[in-house]
Design an enzyme around this catalytic site. Structure first.
Site, PDB file in Angstrom:
ATOM      1  N   ASP A   1       0.407  -1.021   0.205  1.00  0.00           N
ATOM      2  CA  ASP A   1       0.052   0.009   0.046  1.00  0.00           C
ATOM      3  C   ASP A   1       1.178   1.465   0.278  1.00  0.00           C
ATOM      4  O   ASP A   1       2.076   1.154   0.737  1.00  0.00           O
ATOM      5  CB  ASP A   1      -1.039  -0.255   1.373  1.00  0.00           C
ATOM      6  CG  ASP A   1      -0.089   0.124   2.753  1.00  0.00           C
ATOM      7  OD1 ASP A   1       1.211  -0.592   2.736  1.00  0.00           O
ATOM      8  OD2 ASP A   1      -0.887   0.088   3.912  1.00  0.00           O
TER       9      ASP A   1
ATOM     10  N   ASP B   1       8.879   4.604  -0.946  1.00  0.00           N
ATOM     11  CA  ASP B   1       7.556   3.939   0.230  1.00  0.00           C
ATOM     12  C   ASP B   1       6.562   3.018  -0.868  1.00  0.00           C
ATOM     13  O   ASP B   1       5.853   4.162  -1.230  1.00  0.00           O
ATOM     14  CB  ASP B   1       7.150   4.986   1.576  1.00  0.00           C
ATOM     15  CG  ASP B   1       6.730   4.676   2.342  1.00  0.00           C
ATOM     16  OD1 ASP B   1       6.543   3.155   3.053  1.00  0.00           O
ATOM     17  OD2 ASP B   1       5.559   5.155   3.081  1.00  0.00           O
TER      18      ASP B   1
ATOM     19  N   GLU C   1      -0.116  -1.185   5.331  1.00  0.00           N
ATOM     20  CA  GLU C   1       1.039  -0.802   6.858  1.00  0.00           C
ATOM     21  C   GLU C   1       1.168   0.639   6.417  1.00  0.00           C
ATOM     22  O   GLU C   1       0.811   0.807   8.016  1.00  0.00           O
ATOM     23  CB  GLU C   1       2.266  -1.090   5.642  1.00  0.00           C
ATOM     24  CG  GLU C   1       3.691  -0.908   6.474  1.00  0.00           C
ATOM     25  CD  GLU C   1       4.223   1.073   6.898  1.00  0.00           C
ATOM     26  OE1 GLU C   1       4.579   0.766   7.789  1.00  0.00           O
ATOM     27  OE2 GLU C   1       3.724   1.642   5.311  1.00  0.00           O
ATOM     28  N   GLU C   2       0.381   1.054   6.353  1.00  0.00           N
ATOM     29  CA  GLU C   2       0.517   2.914   5.680  1.00  0.00           C
ATOM     30  C   GLU C   2      -1.109   3.271   6.763  1.00  0.00           C
ATOM     31  O   GLU C   2      -0.750   4.515   7.392  1.00  0.00           O
ATOM     32  CB  GLU C   2       0.257   3.368   4.598  1.00  0.00           C
ATOM     33  CG  GLU C   2       0.761   3.102   3.426  1.00  0.00           C
ATOM     34  CD  GLU C   2       2.246   4.495   3.883  1.00  0.00           C
ATOM     35  OE1 GLU C   2       2.505   4.454   4.893  1.00  0.00           O
ATOM     36  OE2 GLU C   2       3.479   4.137   3.263  1.00  0.00           O
TER      37      GLU C   2
END
Length: 397
Positions: free
Chosen positions: A100, A131, A165-166
């Site tokens: 993500d 990222d 994850e974000e």
């Protein structure tokens, strides 16, 4: 073939794969993977793209573990695991990256389309390119290089491409550890390449506690020309924002392991209150991002914030709600002499000829989830640290 020649063979193959890696980054950037909290449909499309790549590369073991999520069209948040066997099965080498990304933010600040990667001056520009696509690409093509050369790694090499994850990892690593804990052993070597420095010297072994808060100030809406007929929630919230600066004085210890070496307390997101200029808002919402040194408990910070809110409520005759958005108490650090740290130090010295050192950071990574589960993990990569910024880029070299 000895170890040195095997390493050189894999490296040469990786160098030859550079054009393919760049092309892969372009394809990946064009598949936005935004969580529902950020207005997206999750990682499903990107995961299917990655799965096809893994199959085309001839990866012998591919597993998909889906976390149910009714908020997205697919109803699932996918987590992919790809493995190649090693010479010994004593332990597994894990490299975890996330699929993500975050939204592009203010589009006007971008020089190029954030979802169409552009290559210039040795960099790939686009949302997510650093990222975490730089590390995802590196991990994936490392796997390919082993397969292409027919060289087995010392231990099984397993890649995990996680969801969410974000925005908290509830549908990613936390789900895997809750429902598939057997995947990981304390003897495993776990690398999360999701933070680093341009000079390659930082091995992240510790993170601060994370506290995200939503502040909702309730007043009474009225016409701006008659302020006595209402209570200005925006004015009260603004005074609260300023009052929250006292957190820096109250929680002022320093710990030089971390960068920065202090706790940080920063107001960030601000929601719209009223749609026109001549209305005094009766409700105002803003957010606070706290990164707290482990010397303090989150409960201490919350108690002090509660005191500040009571003072503002009393002064401005408003009601303030404080709601946690994310709360992560800092887990114990990875020991500085853990195997993954020692191996990384030797590897960085061999490849970059610099001395890497264990450090702590204020930013949160998914490595904290491993640490909470008692699994030693290190975070390392070579990045310019432009994640979440406009004109985000990855350095190809």
């Amino acid at each position: 073939m000895n170890w040195t020649s095997e390493f050189e063979t894999v490296c040469r193959r990786l160098q030859a794969l550079e054009p393919e890696m760049v092309a892969f980054q372009k394809e990946l950037t064009a598949i936005p993977a935004l969580g529902p909290e950020n207005g997206g449909q999750g990682e499903w499309e990107r995961a299917q793209f990655l799965r096809k790549k893994l199959e085309a590369f001839g990866v012998p073991q591919i597993e998909q573990i889906d976390a149910p999520d009714s908020r997205v069209a697919s109803g699932k948040r996918p987590n992919l695991i790809a493995r190649v066997p090693g010479k010994s099965s004593q332990k597994t080498i894990w490299i975890l990256t996330h699929m993500d990304v975050v939204p592009e933010g203010d589009r006007s600040l971008w020089d190029t389309d954030p979802w169409q990667a552009v290559v210039k001056e040795g960099k790939i520009y686009g949302r997510g390119t650093e990222d975490n696509q730089q590390s995802l690409t590196s991990a994936l093509f490392t796997l390919k290089a082993f397969l292409d050369t027919g060289i087995k790694p010392a231990y099984p090499l397993a890649l995990i491409f996680v969801a969410d994850e974000e925005t908290g990892s509830e549908y990613g690593l936390k789900y895997l550890l809750q429902h598939h804990r057997h995947l990981f052993s304390p003897n495993d070597i776990i690398l999360v390449p999701d933070a680093g420095e341009p000079d390659s010297t930082m091995i992240e072994v510790a993170e601060k506690s994370i506290l995200w808060l939503r502040f909702t100030t309730h007043g009474s809406q009225c016409h701006a020309s008659l302020p006595d007929h209402g209570v200005n929630a925006f004015r009260a919230a603004s005074h609260l924002v300023v009052a929250l600066e006292q957190l820096y004085q109250r929680f002022n210890l320093r710990n030089e392991l971390y960068e920065p070496p202090i706790s940080t307390f920063e107001p960030t997101k601000k929601e719209a209150n009223v749609g026109n200029v001549n209305t005094i808002p009766g409700k105002d919402v803003f957010y606070l991002d706290c990164r707290i040194l482990p010397e303090y408990r989150i409960s201490e910070v919350m108690d002090f914030i509660g005191t500040l809110c009571l003072e503002v409520e009393d002064r401005f005759k408003v009601k303030i709600e404080v709601e946690p958005v994310q709360v992560v108490e800092a887990p114990p650090p990875t020991p500085a002499d853990a195997e993954v740290v020692e191996r990384l130090k030797r590897a960085v010295k061999a490849v970059y000829n610099v001395e890497a050192r264990p450090m702590g950071i204020g930013g949160g990574t998914v490595a904290a989830v491993f640490r909470q589960a008692g699994l030693p993990v290190a975070v390392w990569s070579t990045v310019d640290d432009v994640c979440h910024q406009p004109n985000e880029y990855a350095v190809i070299e």
